[in-house]
Design a protein around this motif. Structure first.
Motif, PDB file in Angstrom:
ATOM      1  N   ALA A 120     -39.446  22.109  42.318  1.00 39.76           N
ATOM      2  CA  ALA A 120     -38.879  23.201  43.106  1.00 39.76           C
ATOM      3  C   ALA A 120     -38.011  24.104  42.233  1.00 39.76           C
ATOM      4  CB  ALA A 120     -38.062  22.650  44.268  1.00 39.76           C
ATOM      5  N   ILE A 121     -37.163  23.514  41.413  1.00 42.73           N
ATOM      6  CA  ILE A 121     -36.293  24.304  40.537  1.00 42.73           C
ATOM      7  C   ILE A 121     -37.138  25.142  39.582  1.00 42.73           C
ATOM      8  CG2 ILE A 121     -34.482  24.200  38.768  1.00 42.73           C
ATOM      9  CD1 ILE A 121     -33.559  23.418  41.638  1.00 42.73           C
ATOM     10  N   HIS A 122     -38.192  24.544  39.047  1.00 34.91           N
ATOM     11  CA  HIS A 122     -39.104  25.287  38.155  1.00 34.91           C
ATOM     12  C   HIS A 122     -39.735  26.467  38.899  1.00 34.91           C
ATOM     13  CE1 HIS A 122     -41.991  26.120  35.015  1.00 34.91           C
ATOM     14  NE2 HIS A 122     -42.943  26.085  35.941  1.00 34.91           N
ATOM     15  N   LEU A 123     -40.172  26.240  40.126  1.00 36.24           N
ATOM     16  CA  LEU A 123     -40.769  27.307  40.927  1.00 36.24           C
ATOM     17  C   LEU A 123     -39.769  28.441  41.138  1.00 36.24           C
ATOM     18  CD1 LEU A 123     -43.157  28.328  42.703  1.00 36.24           C
ATOM     19  CD2 LEU A 123     -42.071  27.109  44.605  1.00 36.24           C
ATOM     20  N   TYR A 124     -38.555  28.109  41.516  1.00 37.39           N
ATOM     21  CA  TYR A 124     -37.541  29.145  41.739  1.00 37.39           C
ATOM     22  C   TYR A 124     -37.276  29.941  40.467  1.00 37.39           C
ATOM     23  CZ  TYR A 124     -36.602  26.337  45.928  1.00 37.39           C
ATOM     24  OH  TYR A 124     -36.715  25.638  47.108  1.00 37.39           O
ATOM     25  N   ARG A 125     -37.159  29.260  39.350  1.00 33.76           N
ATOM     26  CA  ARG A 125     -36.910  29.957  38.078  1.00 33.76           C
ATOM     27  C   ARG A 125     -38.092  30.845  37.704  1.00 33.76           C
ATOM     28  NH1 ARG A 125     -33.692  25.000  35.787  1.00 33.76           N
ATOM     29  NH2 ARG A 125     -31.604  25.850  36.061  1.00 33.76           N
ATOM     30  N   THR A 126     -39.300  30.366  37.951  1.00 32.36           N
ATOM     31  CA  THR A 126     -40.499  31.155  37.657  1.00 32.36           C
ATOM     32  C   THR A 126     -40.479  32.478  38.413  1.00 32.36           C
ATOM     33  OG1 THR A 126     -41.802  29.173  37.228  1.00 32.36           O
ATOM     34  CG2 THR A 126     -43.032  31.161  37.783  1.00 32.36           C
ATOM     35  N   PHE A 127     -39.953  32.462  39.620  1.00 35.32           N
ATOM     36  CA  PHE A 127     -39.890  33.678  40.426  1.00 35.32           C
ATOM     37  C   PHE A 127     -38.662  34.535  40.136  1.00 35.32           C
ATOM     38  CE2 PHE A 127     -43.319  31.831  42.729  1.00 35.32           C
ATOM     39  CZ  PHE A 127     -43.996  32.913  43.265  1.00 35.32           C
ATOM     40  N   GLY A 128     -37.793  34.086  39.251  1.00 36.29           N
ATOM     41  CA  GLY A 128     -36.642  34.897  38.858  1.00 36.29           C
ATOM     42  C   GLY A 128     -35.319  34.499  39.461  1.00 36.29           C
ATOM     43  N   PHE A 129     -35.272  33.376  40.171  1.00 37.26           N
ATOM     44  CA  PHE A 129     -33.979  32.891  40.660  1.00 37.26           C
ATOM     45  C   PHE A 129     -33.175  32.392  39.461  1.00 37.26           C
ATOM     46  CE2 PHE A 129     -36.157  32.923  44.650  1.00 37.26           C
ATOM     47  CZ  PHE A 129     -35.182  32.981  45.631  1.00 37.26           C
ATOM     48  N   GLU A 130     -31.894  32.695  39.466  1.00 38.18           N
ATOM     49  CA  GLU A 130     -31.002  32.274  38.385  1.00 38.18           C
ATOM     50  C   GLU A 130     -29.880  31.420  38.944  1.00 38.18           C
ATOM     51  OE1 GLU A 130     -29.702  35.831  36.406  1.00 38.18           O
ATOM     52  OE2 GLU A 130     -31.709  36.217  35.599  1.00 38.18           O
ATOM     53  N   GLU A 131     -29.481  30.438  38.155  1.00 41.75           N
ATOM     54  CA  GLU A 131     -28.402  29.551  38.580  1.00 41.75           C
ATOM     55  C   GLU A 131     -27.079  30.306  38.593  1.00 41.75           C
ATOM     56  OE1 GLU A 131     -26.458  25.202  37.460  1.00 41.75           O
ATOM     57  OE2 GLU A 131     -28.284  25.858  36.455  1.00 41.75           O
ATOM     58  N   ILE A 132     -26.298  30.079  39.644  1.00 39.44           N
ATOM     59  CA  ILE A 132     -24.965  30.654  39.761  1.00 39.44           C
ATOM     60  C   ILE A 132     -23.995  29.522  40.087  1.00 39.44           C
ATOM     61  CG2 ILE A 132     -25.763  32.963  40.417  1.00 39.44           C
ATOM     62  CD1 ILE A 132     -25.107  32.244  43.344  1.00 39.44           C
ATOM     63  N   THR A 133     -22.717  29.829  40.072  1.00 42.57           N
ATOM     64  CA  THR A 133     -21.698  28.820  40.322  1.00 42.57           C
ATOM     65  C   THR A 133     -21.818  28.253  41.735  1.00 42.57           C
ATOM     66  OG1 THR A 133     -20.205  29.947  38.804  1.00 42.57           O
ATOM     67  CG2 THR A 133     -19.210  28.389  40.341  1.00 42.57           C
ATOM     68  N   LEU A 134     -21.813  26.953  41.804  1.00 48.60           N
ATOM     69  CA  LEU A 134     -21.861  26.246  43.084  1.00 48.60           C
ATOM     70  C   LEU A 134     -20.435  26.067  43.575  1.00 48.60           C
ATOM     71  CD1 LEU A 134     -23.555  24.598  45.173  1.00 48.60           C
ATOM     72  CD2 LEU A 134     -23.173  22.618  43.696  1.00 48.60           C
ATOM     73  N   GLU A 135     -20.135  26.659  44.715  1.00 54.13           N
ATOM     74  CA  GLU A 135     -18.782  26.560  45.252  1.00 54.13           C
ATOM     75  C   GLU A 135     -18.483  25.131  45.705  1.00 54.13           C
ATOM     76  OE1 GLU A 135     -21.219  28.052  48.844  1.00 54.13           O
ATOM     77  OE2 GLU A 135     -21.360  28.121  46.685  1.00 54.13           O
ATOM     78  N   PHE A 136     -17.211  24.823  45.773  1.00 53.23           N
ATOM     79  CA  PHE A 136     -16.796  23.503  46.241  1.00 53.23           C
ATOM     80  C   PHE A 136     -15.729  23.685  47.305  1.00 53.23           C
ATOM     81  CE2 PHE A 136     -14.217  19.704  46.300  1.00 53.23           C
ATOM     82  CZ  PHE A 136     -15.202  18.736  46.434  1.00 53.23           C
ATOM     83  N   PRO A 137     -15.883  23.084  48.451  1.00 56.29           N
ATOM     84  CA  PRO A 137     -17.065  22.308  48.830  1.00 56.29           C
ATOM     85  C   PRO A 137     -18.222  23.243  49.150  1.00 56.29           C
ATOM     86  CG  PRO A 137     -15.554  22.402  50.674  1.00 56.29           C
ATOM     87  CD  PRO A 137     -14.881  23.111  49.519  1.00 56.29           C
ATOM     88  N   ASN A 138     -19.435  22.746  48.949  1.00 53.95           N
ATOM     89  CA  ASN A 138     -20.596  23.547  49.319  1.00 53.95           C
ATOM     90  C   ASN A 138     -21.101  23.060  50.668  1.00 53.95           C
ATOM     91  OD1 ASN A 138     -23.140  21.843  49.016  1.00 53.95           O
ATOM     92  ND2 ASN A 138     -22.215  21.496  47.009  1.00 53.95           N
ATOM     93  N   PRO A 139     -21.940  23.845  51.333  1.00 54.91           N
ATOM     94  CA  PRO A 139     -22.322  23.504  52.701  1.00 54.91           C
ATOM     95  C   PRO A 139     -23.244  22.289  52.851  1.00 54.91           C
ATOM     96  CG  PRO A 139     -23.321  25.577  52.025  1.00 54.91           C
ATOM     97  CD  PRO A 139     -22.413  25.154  50.931  1.00 54.91           C
TER      98      PRO A 139
END
Length: 151
Positions: A120-139
């Motif tokens: 799934a992560i590979h698929l998202y990156r292939t489409f151009g999704f980029e990792e951003i800061t994960l807030e804490f707490p996250n939902p």
């Protein structure tokens, strides 16, 4: 395969596919059960969208765009029937979401996931999704990565 908008007749399939996926890889949080049991209340009536991958009127995949304000949507509830995984269903659903978001002039899509879901992560990156800061707490207790797609 065709991609269709949610209809009430597909509510059980939407619930079942997502619960199966969550139970297989993680666990179902109470919030998940509530949203999946009432998709029209928690997603559609809030300005969101649900898309279904259909094969001969059978639901083989789902994805939702949860409205989070100011033309921003969370890509969520993506699940593919176990027998259909690896056949491009997730790719088609993601393509549709991005096309739809551009057509609707959304500003961005974002998602929460977990790095153990390598495909799934590979698929998202292939489409151009980029990792951003994960807030804490996250939902979501089960997520350890947040990604976005700027439109």
């Amino acid at each position: 395969m065709q991609i269709a908008h949610f209809q009430q007749k597909y509510a059980n399939a939407f619930y079942d596919l997502n619960v199966e996926w969550l139970e297989r890889f993680f666990y179902v949080e109470p919030y998940d059960r509530e949203v999946l049991s009432n998709p029209e209340k928690y997603i559609i009536s809030q300005g969101g969208h649900i898309f279904l991958a259909l094969e001969n009127d059978n639901v083989i995949g789902t994805v939702a765009l949860l409205h989070r304000g100011s033309q921003e949507f969370e890509l969520t509830k993506m699940a593919v029937h176990p027998e259909e995984r690896g056949k491009g269903t997730g790719k088609k659903l993601l393509e549709h979401c991005i096309y739809f978001a551009k057509e609707q002039h959304f500003k961005r899509l974002y998602l929460y996931s977990h790095t153990k879901l390598e495909n799934a992560i590979h698929l998202y990156r292939t489409f151009g999704f980029e990792e951003i800061t994960l807030e804490f707490p996250n939902p979501y207790e089960r997520s350890n990565i947040k990604m976005e797609y700027q439109l």
